[in-house]
Design an enzyme around this catalytic site. Structure first.
Site, PDB file in Angstrom:
ATOM      1  N   GLN A 225       1.154   5.811  11.988  1.00  0.00           N
ATOM      2  CA  GLN A 225       1.264   6.373  10.648  1.00  0.00           C
ATOM      3  C   GLN A 225       2.711   6.780  10.359  1.00  0.00           C
ATOM      4  O   GLN A 225       3.365   7.433  11.159  1.00  0.00           O
ATOM      5  CB  GLN A 225       0.320   7.570  10.480  1.00  0.00           C
ATOM      6  CG  GLN A 225      -1.058   7.192   9.989  1.00  0.00           C
ATOM      7  CD  GLN A 225      -1.751   6.173  10.883  1.00  0.00           C
ATOM      8  OE1 GLN A 225      -1.874   6.388  12.078  1.00  0.00           O
ATOM      9  NE2 GLN A 225      -2.189   5.071  10.315  1.00  0.00           N
TER      10      GLN A 225
ATOM     11  N   ASP B 200       0.050  -7.602   1.496  1.00  0.00           N
ATOM     12  CA  ASP B 200       0.559  -6.236   1.612  1.00  0.00           C
ATOM     13  C   ASP B 200       2.087  -6.223   1.683  1.00  0.00           C
ATOM     14  O   ASP B 200       2.681  -5.920   2.716  1.00  0.00           O
ATOM     15  CB  ASP B 200      -0.058  -5.567   2.849  1.00  0.00           C
ATOM     16  CG  ASP B 200       0.097  -4.052   2.838  1.00  0.00           C
ATOM     17  OD1 ASP B 200       0.561  -3.510   1.812  1.00  0.00           O
ATOM     18  OD2 ASP B 200      -0.254  -3.416   3.849  1.00  0.00           O
TER      19      ASP B 200
ATOM     20  N   HIS C 214       0.815  -1.227   0.000  1.00  0.00           N
ATOM     21  CA  HIS C 214       0.000   0.000   0.000  1.00  0.00           C
ATOM     22  C   HIS C 214       0.843   1.269   0.000  1.00  0.00           C
ATOM     23  O   HIS C 214       0.313   2.371  -0.129  1.00  0.00           O
ATOM     24  CB  HIS C 214      -0.994  -0.004   1.173  1.00  0.00           C
ATOM     25  CG  HIS C 214      -0.395   0.276   2.516  1.00  0.00           C
ATOM     26  ND1 HIS C 214      -0.002  -0.731   3.383  1.00  0.00           N
ATOM     27  CD2 HIS C 214      -0.143   1.435   3.161  1.00  0.00           C
ATOM     28  CE1 HIS C 214       0.464  -0.184   4.497  1.00  0.00           C
ATOM     29  NE2 HIS C 214       0.391   1.123   4.387  1.00  0.00           N
TER      30      HIS C 214
ATOM     31  N   SER D  83       4.402   2.262   8.095  1.00  0.00           N
ATOM     32  CA  SER D  83       4.019   1.256   7.098  1.00  0.00           C
ATOM     33  C   SER D  83       5.219   0.744   6.321  1.00  0.00           C
ATOM     34  O   SER D  83       6.100   1.512   5.930  1.00  0.00           O
ATOM     35  CB  SER D  83       3.029   1.853   6.095  1.00  0.00           C
ATOM     36  OG  SER D  83       1.721   1.834   6.594  1.00  0.00           O
TER      37      SER D  83
END
Length: 266
Positions: free
Chosen positions: A210, A123, A78, A213
């Site tokens: 945040q 992912d 992502h 990732s």
């Protein structure tokens, strides 16, 4: 597809990154995150020592990663938009302080996103760099034997939900959360065969957030070598009680990652 109003990917859009003292270089490979984010390391973490995790990489679109080989970074699907030639991403490596003059910065040449990725599971992605970097690599788990116990997480993302990106690499330890418990926490949104959960379910307080990732979740194997067992993927908020962090289960995709890396020639 998950309800992204509740379960947020842990990548930070370039435009949202605000960090005193430096700015991450923007690129065209924006995070493929269709939902809102709390904003632009690790919640409940402490500073990592220089050289402690030498394979850690910061990516300019606002994600983390780890050196799979000296020329290929393993990150989250992502964090990128599809596969193909891409020279817009800058990888920063070799330092815990992103302001350091010793930082190694290398541009990308190609991106390979997990085949079939559609926002749920799978992912993972690989980023080939323009040249090899002279740093250690992080091996990946090719067996589920290490998908248990306590794990280490690290990143330059937000140190609190809604907080800013960090200048220094932060680290923390989180315990394994079994699939049934994690599935219950997220109302069936987990893909158990492809995802692994970790965190302090009762108390919260320690988690990726945040900007983390794509970074690795890792532990020592039986020989004492660091091994990547998870890739930071998503969660509800950051470090909230009752909601563990969700990571791509690396062992599930180990053979796919190895084949994909071979196809990139790195």
């Amino acid at each position: 597809m998950r309800n992204y109003l509740k379960a947020l990917k842990r990548c930070t859009a370039v435009g949202a990154i605000a960090l005193a003292g430096f700015s991450l270089q923007p690129g065209s490979a924006q995070a493929a995150d269709p939902g809102p984010r709390p904003g632009p390391g690790v919640v409940g973490g402490t500073r990592a020592a220089q050289g402690e995790f030498p394979w850690m990489v910061r990516l300019s679109m606002g994600c983390g990663g780890a050196l799979y080989t000296r020329q290929i970074v393993l990150t989250a699907a992502h964090c990128v938009n599809g596969s193909g030639a891409n020279t817009s991403i800058t990888a920063t490596a070799g330092v815990v302080d992103l302001n350091s003059s010793q930082a190694v910065k290398v541009k990308s040449t190609q991106v390979l996103q997990a085949p079939g990725y559609n926002g749920t599971g799978k992912d993972w992605a690989l980023i080939k760099l323009a040249k090899p970097v002279d740093l250690p690599t992080l091996k990946i788990a090719d067996t589920p034997a290490y998908n248990q116990g306590d794990f280490t997480i690290a990143g330059w993302g937000a140190a609190s939900e809604g907080g800013g990106q960090q200048r220094y690499l932060l680290k923390a330890t989180v315990p394994f959360v079994d699939d049934a418990t994690c599935q219950g926490a997220y109302g069936g949104s987990l893909t158990p065969a492809e995802e692994i959960c970790a965190g302090y379910l009762d108390t919260g307080g320690v988690d990726t957030c945040q900007g983390d990732s794509g970074g690795p979740m890792f532990r020592k194997d039986d020989s004492g070598a660091w091994t990547e067992v998870g890739i930071v993927s998503w969660g509800q908020g950051c470090a909230r009680p009752g909601y563990p962090g969700v990571y791509t289960e690396v062992s599930t995709f180990a053979s796919d990652i190895k084949s994909a890396a071979a196809s990139l020639g790195g």
